[in-house]
Design a protein around this motif. Structure first.
Motif, PDB file in Angstrom:
ATOM      1  N   LYS A  35       0.840  -1.195   0.000  1.00 23.91           N
ATOM      2  CA  LYS A  35       0.000   0.000   0.000  1.00 23.91           C
ATOM      3  C   LYS A  35       0.878   1.249   0.000  1.00 23.91           C
ATOM      4  CE  LYS A  35      -3.878  -2.202   2.343  1.00 23.91           C
ATOM      5  NZ  LYS A  35      -4.842  -2.143   3.452  1.00 23.91           N
ATOM      6  N   VAL A  36       0.392   2.267  -0.648  1.00 26.45           N
ATOM      7  CA  VAL A  36       1.141   3.512  -0.754  1.00 26.45           C
ATOM      8  C   VAL A  36       0.373   4.611  -0.041  1.00 26.45           C
ATOM      9  CG1 VAL A  36       2.123   5.206  -2.329  1.00 26.45           C
ATOM     10  CG2 VAL A  36       2.099   2.786  -2.950  1.00 26.45           C
ATOM     11  N   GLY A  37       1.072   5.366   0.784  1.00 26.72           N
ATOM     12  CA  GLY A  37       0.414   6.448   1.492  1.00 26.72           C
ATOM     13  C   GLY A  37       1.045   6.653   2.845  1.00 26.72           C
ATOM     14  N   THR A  38       0.393   7.440   3.665  1.00 30.47           N
ATOM     15  CA  THR A  38       0.857   7.651   5.027  1.00 30.47           C
ATOM     16  C   THR A  38      -0.329   7.509   5.960  1.00 30.47           C
ATOM     17  OG1 THR A  38       0.442  10.032   5.082  1.00 30.47           O
ATOM     18  CG2 THR A  38       2.558   9.330   4.187  1.00 30.47           C
ATOM     19  N   ILE A  39      -0.041   7.088   7.181  1.00 28.18           N
ATOM     20  CA  ILE A  39      -1.082   7.022   8.202  1.00 28.18           C
ATOM     21  C   ILE A  39      -0.552   7.647   9.475  1.00 28.18           C
ATOM     22  CG2 ILE A  39      -0.415   4.635   8.753  1.00 28.18           C
ATOM     23  CD1 ILE A  39      -3.314   4.220   9.714  1.00 28.18           C
ATOM     24  N   HIS A  40      -1.285   8.604   9.988  1.00 31.51           N
ATOM     25  CA  HIS A  40      -0.950   9.250  11.248  1.00 31.51           C
ATOM     26  C   HIS A  40      -1.974   8.839  12.292  1.00 31.51           C
ATOM     27  CE1 HIS A  40       1.144  12.747   8.907  1.00 31.51           C
ATOM     28  NE2 HIS A  40       1.828  11.622   8.871  1.00 31.51           N
ATOM     29  N   ARG A  42      -3.488   9.691  16.030  1.00 26.89           N
ATOM     30  CA  ARG A  42      -3.564  10.626  17.149  1.00 26.89           C
ATOM     31  C   ARG A  42      -4.273   9.926  18.297  1.00 26.89           C
ATOM     32  NH1 ARG A  42      -7.665  15.425  16.749  1.00 26.89           N
ATOM     33  NH2 ARG A  42      -9.014  13.823  17.653  1.00 26.89           N
ATOM     34  N   ILE A  43      -3.614   9.877  19.441  1.00 22.82           N
ATOM     35  CA  ILE A  43      -4.183   9.200  20.608  1.00 22.82           C
ATOM     36  C   ILE A  43      -5.201  10.120  21.269  1.00 22.82           C
ATOM     37  CG2 ILE A  43      -3.690   8.198  22.865  1.00 22.82           C
ATOM     38  CD1 ILE A  43      -0.913   7.487  21.853  1.00 22.82           C
ATOM     39  N   ASP A  44      -6.432   9.626  21.420  1.00 23.31           N
ATOM     40  CA  ASP A  44      -7.488  10.390  22.080  1.00 23.31           C
ATOM     41  C   ASP A  44      -7.753   9.915  23.500  1.00 23.31           C
ATOM     42  OD1 ASP A  44      -7.986  12.040  19.889  1.00 23.31           O
ATOM     43  OD2 ASP A  44      -9.384  10.617  18.998  1.00 23.31           O
ATOM     44  N   TYR A  45      -7.418   8.659  23.784  1.00 21.27           N
ATOM     45  CA  TYR A  45      -7.708   8.101  25.114  1.00 21.27           C
ATOM     46  C   TYR A  45      -6.811   6.893  25.353  1.00 21.27           C
ATOM     47  CZ  TYR A  45     -10.067   5.451  28.810  1.00 21.27           C
ATOM     48  OH  TYR A  45     -10.337   4.755  29.965  1.00 21.27           O
ATOM     49  N   ILE A  46      -6.315   6.774  26.589  1.00 22.90           N
ATOM     50  CA  ILE A  46      -5.576   5.586  27.017  1.00 22.90           C
ATOM     51  C   ILE A  46      -6.148   5.127  28.345  1.00 22.90           C
ATOM     52  CG2 ILE A  46      -3.367   4.656  27.798  1.00 22.90           C
ATOM     53  CD1 ILE A  46      -1.932   6.475  25.958  1.00 22.90           C
ATOM     54  N   GLY A  47      -6.530   3.867  28.430  1.00 27.09           N
ATOM     55  CA  GLY A  47      -6.996   3.272  29.672  1.00 27.09           C
ATOM     56  C   GLY A  47      -6.152   2.069  30.024  1.00 27.09           C
ATOM     57  N   ASN A  48      -6.605   1.294  30.977  1.00 24.81           N
ATOM     58  CA  ASN A  48      -5.851   0.121  31.387  1.00 24.81           C
ATOM     59  C   ASN A  48      -5.889  -0.985  30.340  1.00 24.81           C
ATOM     60  OD1 ASN A  48      -5.111   1.207  33.891  1.00 24.81           O
ATOM     61  ND2 ASN A  48      -7.055   0.607  34.807  1.00 24.81           N
ATOM     62  N   ASP A  49      -6.967  -1.052  29.551  1.00 24.64           N
ATOM     63  CA  ASP A  49      -7.135  -2.144  28.592  1.00 24.64           C
ATOM     64  C   ASP A  49      -7.233  -1.689  27.145  1.00 24.64           C
ATOM     65  OD1 ASP A  49      -7.248  -4.214  30.579  1.00 24.64           O
ATOM     66  OD2 ASP A  49      -9.280  -3.578  31.057  1.00 24.64           O
ATOM     67  N   TYR A  50      -7.577  -0.417  26.915  1.00 25.86           N
ATOM     68  CA  TYR A  50      -7.825   0.030  25.546  1.00 25.86           C
ATOM     69  C   TYR A  50      -7.187   1.394  25.271  1.00 25.86           C
ATOM     70  CZ  TYR A  50     -11.422  -3.611  25.532  1.00 25.86           C
ATOM     71  OH  TYR A  50     -12.078  -4.809  25.620  1.00 25.86           O
ATOM     72  N   VAL A  51      -6.909   1.621  23.997  1.00 20.88           N
ATOM     73  CA  VAL A  51      -6.446   2.910  23.497  1.00 20.88           C
ATOM     74  C   VAL A  51      -7.364   3.321  22.355  1.00 20.88           C
ATOM     75  CG1 VAL A  51      -4.568   4.157  22.366  1.00 20.88           C
ATOM     76  CG2 VAL A  51      -4.041   2.427  24.084  1.00 20.88           C
ATOM     77  N   CYS A  52      -7.820   4.563  22.363  1.00 23.60           N
ATOM     78  CA  CYS A  52      -8.640   5.093  21.272  1.00 23.60           C
ATOM     79  C   CYS A  52      -7.794   6.056  20.444  1.00 23.60           C
ATOM     80  CB  CYS A  52      -9.872   5.820  21.805  1.00 23.60           C
ATOM     81  SG  CYS A  52     -11.053   4.748  22.658  1.00 23.60           S
ATOM     82  N   VAL A  53      -7.822   5.869  19.122  1.00 22.32           N
ATOM     83  CA  VAL A  53      -7.015   6.701  18.240  1.00 22.32           C
ATOM     84  C   VAL A  53      -7.856   7.209  17.077  1.00 22.32           C
ATOM     85  CG1 VAL A  53      -4.896   5.437  18.781  1.00 22.32           C
ATOM     86  CG2 VAL A  53      -6.266   4.757  16.788  1.00 22.32           C
ATOM     87  N   GLU A  54      -7.393   8.314  16.490  1.00 22.53           N
ATOM     88  CA  GLU A  54      -7.925   8.765  15.213  1.00 22.53           C
ATOM     89  C   GLU A  54      -6.861   8.519  14.159  1.00 22.53           C
ATOM     90  OE1 GLU A  54     -10.297  12.621  13.759  1.00 22.53           O
ATOM     91  OE2 GLU A  54      -8.146  13.005  14.014  1.00 22.53           O
TER      92      GLU A  54
END
Length: 277
Positions: A35-40, A42-54
């Motif tokens: 695949k060609v491209g870039t992916i950034h 951004r961390i929106d939330y970090i907990g003990n079991d999960y991380v939410c990103v955009e």
């Protein structure tokens, strides 16, 4: 070979694991091979079991040289041509591209909340352009966000999958499960916070009901809680850099306080910030 720039996240035990070995084990590039491209990310939330990103994905259209790829990415960003998706990742598999589904997190209640929210969204005037929804991909397009002193779940629709049209976010009628957000109590009503501090953007209150941390666009302000209300004056203020956001809130009491402090000082690069009195 086509030029690719990717953000990868990983977790490891700072007391026992070798960071280089963890990177080698957890970074699986197979999903992105070819695949060609870039992916950034951004961390929106970090907990003990999960991380939410955009995830923000720019298609660089096969450009091979770094400079040309970066030029195309900058042009795509300026024109809004970027696919932005939400993902919720397990801590023990943060290098995952897709993350978990809403059903993985909350079972049938999660699936029904997503379906109901999308159905309501499509009934709204002006949203008739939403015609093609991939259910599997959509079930993963969700994350936590902050509002009025609490964590809430939201979903997102990328209408054309190409970033040509703006994405739409929508609320999910679903309480975040305890394994995602263990503590989310607000000891002071949000209205009272805004009455006292109209410029407040968010607030966190401690489980022992003794301390409140108020967030504005430029400061973190610490208050004592007296008679279930913010004290007359703040204990301290700390400046925030423009664009800063809180992605994690953990409270410690008693002997856990010095233990957390020792751990941070030993295992992280720390900066002491002088409070604004």
């Amino acid at each position: 070979e086509a030029q690719r720039i990717e953000d990868f996240l990983y977790a490891y035990n700072i007391s026992t694991d070798n960071i280089d070995e963890v990177q080698e084990l957890q970074f699986d590039y197979s999903d992105w091979f070819g695949k060609v491209g870039t992916i950034h990310k951004r961390i929106d939330y970090i907990g003990n079991d999960y991380v939410c990103v955009e995830n923000t994905v720019y298609d660089t259209q096969g450009y091979l040289a770094d400079a040309r790829a970066q030029k195309v990415e900058a042009e795509a960003e300026a024109a809004g041509r970027a696919e932005k998706t939400l993902r919720t990742l397990p801590i023990d598999n943060m290098a995952s591209v897709d993350g978990i589904t809403i059903s993985d997190l909350a079972g049938d209640n999660g699936r029904l909340a997503m379906e109901s929210a999308i159905s309501d969204l499509m009934k709204s005037p002006g949203n008739n352009m939403i015609v093609d929804i991939d259910e599997e991909s959509q079930s993963k397009n969700f994350a936590l966000y902050r509002k009025t002193g609490h964590w809430f779940l939201k979903g997102r629709i990328d209408i054309d999958k190409q970033g040509q049209l703006p994405h739409m976010d929508f609320n999910l009628n679903l309480i975040p499960p305890s394994n995602m957000v263990a503590y989310d109590a607000l000891q002071i009503p949000w209205k009272e916070v805004k009455d006292k501090l109209p410029h407040a953007l968010d607030i966190y209150t401690s489980p022992n009901k003794e301390m409140a941390i108020v967030l504005t666009d430029s400061e973190i302000i610490i208050y004592a809680i007296e008679n279930n209300a913010l004290a007359n004056g703040p204990l301290a203020k700390y400046p925030l850099q423009k664009g800063s956001s809180i992605i994690m809130a953990e409270w410690a009491t008693n002997d856990y306080v010095p233990r957390w402090k020792r751990s941070f000082l030993k295992n992280n690069e720390t900066v002491e910030v002088d409070p604004i009195r």
